[in-house]
Design an enzyme around this catalytic site. Sequence first.
Site, PDB file in Angstrom:
ATOM      1  N   ASP A 141      38.527  -1.571  30.682  1.00  0.00           N
ATOM      2  CA  ASP A 141      37.063  -1.573  30.599  1.00  0.00           C
ATOM      3  C   ASP A 141      36.616  -0.116  30.610  1.00  0.00           C
ATOM      4  O   ASP A 141      36.571   0.533  31.664  1.00  0.00           O
ATOM      5  CB  ASP A 141      36.479  -2.342  31.791  1.00  0.00           C
TER       6      ASP A 141
ATOM      7  N   LYS B 166      26.288   3.875  27.528  1.00  0.00           N
ATOM      8  CA  LYS B 166      26.479   4.868  28.595  1.00  0.00           C
ATOM      9  C   LYS B 166      26.866   6.199  27.937  1.00  0.00           C
ATOM     10  O   LYS B 166      26.059   6.740  27.194  1.00  0.00           O
ATOM     11  CB  LYS B 166      27.503   4.352  29.602  1.00  0.00           C
TER      12      LYS B 166
ATOM     13  N   GLU C  38      24.799 -16.472  13.194  1.00  0.00           N
ATOM     14  CA  GLU C  38      25.969 -17.011  13.904  1.00  0.00           C
ATOM     15  C   GLU C  38      27.204 -16.956  13.013  1.00  0.00           C
ATOM     16  O   GLU C  38      27.140 -17.307  11.836  1.00  0.00           O
ATOM     17  CB  GLU C  38      25.703 -18.453  14.337  1.00  0.00           C
TER      18      GLU C  38
HETATM   19  C1  LIG Z   1      32.713  -0.746  33.973  1.00  0.00           C
HETATM   20  C2  LIG Z   1      31.586  -1.627  33.598  1.00  0.00           C
HETATM   21  N1  LIG Z   1      31.838  -2.777  32.952  1.00  0.00           N
HETATM   22  C3  LIG Z   1      30.854  -3.617  32.596  1.00  0.00           C
HETATM   23  C4  LIG Z   1      29.537  -3.326  32.863  1.00  0.00           C
HETATM   24  C5  LIG Z   1      28.490  -4.340  32.538  1.00  0.00           C
HETATM   25  O1  LIG Z   1      27.635  -3.932  31.565  1.00  0.00           O
HETATM   26  P1  LIG Z   1      26.183  -4.599  31.413  1.00  0.00           P
HETATM   27  O2  LIG Z   1      25.361  -4.053  32.518  1.00  0.00           O
HETATM   28  O3  LIG Z   1      25.785  -4.128  30.053  1.00  0.00           O
HETATM   29  O4  LIG Z   1      26.359  -6.072  31.482  1.00  0.00           O
HETATM   30  C6  LIG Z   1      29.225  -2.126  33.519  1.00  0.00           C
HETATM   31  C7  LIG Z   1      27.812  -1.799  33.814  1.00  0.00           C
HETATM   32  O5  LIG Z   1      27.451  -1.022  34.606  1.00  0.00           O
HETATM   33  C8  LIG Z   1      30.269  -1.268  33.896  1.00  0.00           C
HETATM   34  O6  LIG Z   1      30.038  -0.140  34.566  1.00  0.00           O
END
Ligand SMILES: Cc1ncc(COP(=O)(O)O)c(C=O)c1O
Length: 418
Positions: A197, A226, A53
């Site tokens: 994101d 990914k 932690e």
């Molecule tokens: C754009 C995006 N953000 C966040 C996530 C969430 O990731 P996790 O499945 O690791 O929680 C995903 C998962 O598919 C995603 O496609």
Amino acid sequence: MSSLSSVDPQIAELIKAEERRQADTVKLIASENYVSKAVLEATGTVLTNKYSEGYPGKRYYEGQQVIDQIETLAIERAKSLFGVNHANVQPYSGSPANLAIYLAFLQPGDTVMGMGLPFGGHLTHGWSVSATGKWFNPVRYGVRRDTGRVDMDEVREIALRERPKLIFCGGTAIPRTIDFPAFAEIAREVGAVLAADIAHIAGLVAGGAHPSPVGHADVISTTTHKTLRGPRGAMLMATADEHATALNKAVFPGLQGGPHNHTTAAIAVALKEAATDEFKDYAHQVVVNSQALAEELLGRGFDLVSGGTDNHLILLDLTPKGIGGKPAAQAMDRAGLETNYNTVPFDPRKPFDPSGIRIGTAGVTSRGMGVAEMRQIGAWMDQVVSALAKDQDEAERVITRVQGEVRELTSRFPAPGL
Ligand SMILES: Cc1ncc(COP(=O)(O)O)c(C=O)c1O
């Protein structure tokens, strides 16, 4: 796996069965990939035994002599690969990483703007069933019906009207390039924090095959598993000190306890691999393959959302083929072509039985497949879907034949790590 086989033969057998399944199928799931043997090895280590932690140099447990070095390496590699000043490699996965952004910058009830789930946004961008949609006030943008693309004028209009404190760009089923500068301009105009994101496209960004959000977004969130081809995990990145401080506090102690150190080590390995010229070639080939597959499918009368792709991902609307996404995905899976059914923009069907399927080329490209194999895969998809739309017996015959041909193909392209 000799110890595992003797302690728990059931689990050992199931893991072997999954490995065989992965070897024998064509992985077209846009959010998946195959990690290298090196990444796999790092995840299966004694690092899982350690609690840490806090952050390097500032922990709440002793015995961090080694872990601090591992986490620092991961952080430095992330900073260097993406060109950011700050990186946090501790989020357990993409969803907690995104939740940390809310905790860092919003109060419950504040307005967040994200792409709606049916248009390609992620649950955590304020969708109603997610904590982010329940505890915050979500407003949504989508894509235009005629182009299948985000309309930045509409995004600006909604932002000016709703005044969100946080804007998300990026998503989970977006086949086109994200216009980070345009989102940044809108966020600045309304005084919102812009979060990019890049979970899906992180590997493409790292490899120079998609524009980077760095210099535009205030914070960047990504999964590591990914297109980036790392272990299941996530990272948060920022340029400004104040954003980084807020994110660090939100991840720990705000949301999480001890980081998963075995994952941190594997992220470090994946980031080292992603900094190579070989990975740059990989990222570009992912897009070349995706566009080749898109072209093949278009030629065979498939309807592609937005008419094509700029990245690793293709979203197919199967309505003109007279079949739903779910039966098509299930039939293709039996034939060895692994995809997922997906809503398409303005989908009249329900999310559990939608009109589309989503495919991606990150996995097949990791196996070394190229344009010729993409054409073949497109042909198989067409044969399965067309047979299914016509007649069940015919579909069974096609599925059996394609399954055999898929096995032959996959045996020539061994997957990394397997
Ligand atoms: C754009 C995006 N953000 C966040 C996530 C969430 O990731 P996790 O499945 O690791 O929680 C995903 C998962 O598919 C995603 O496609």
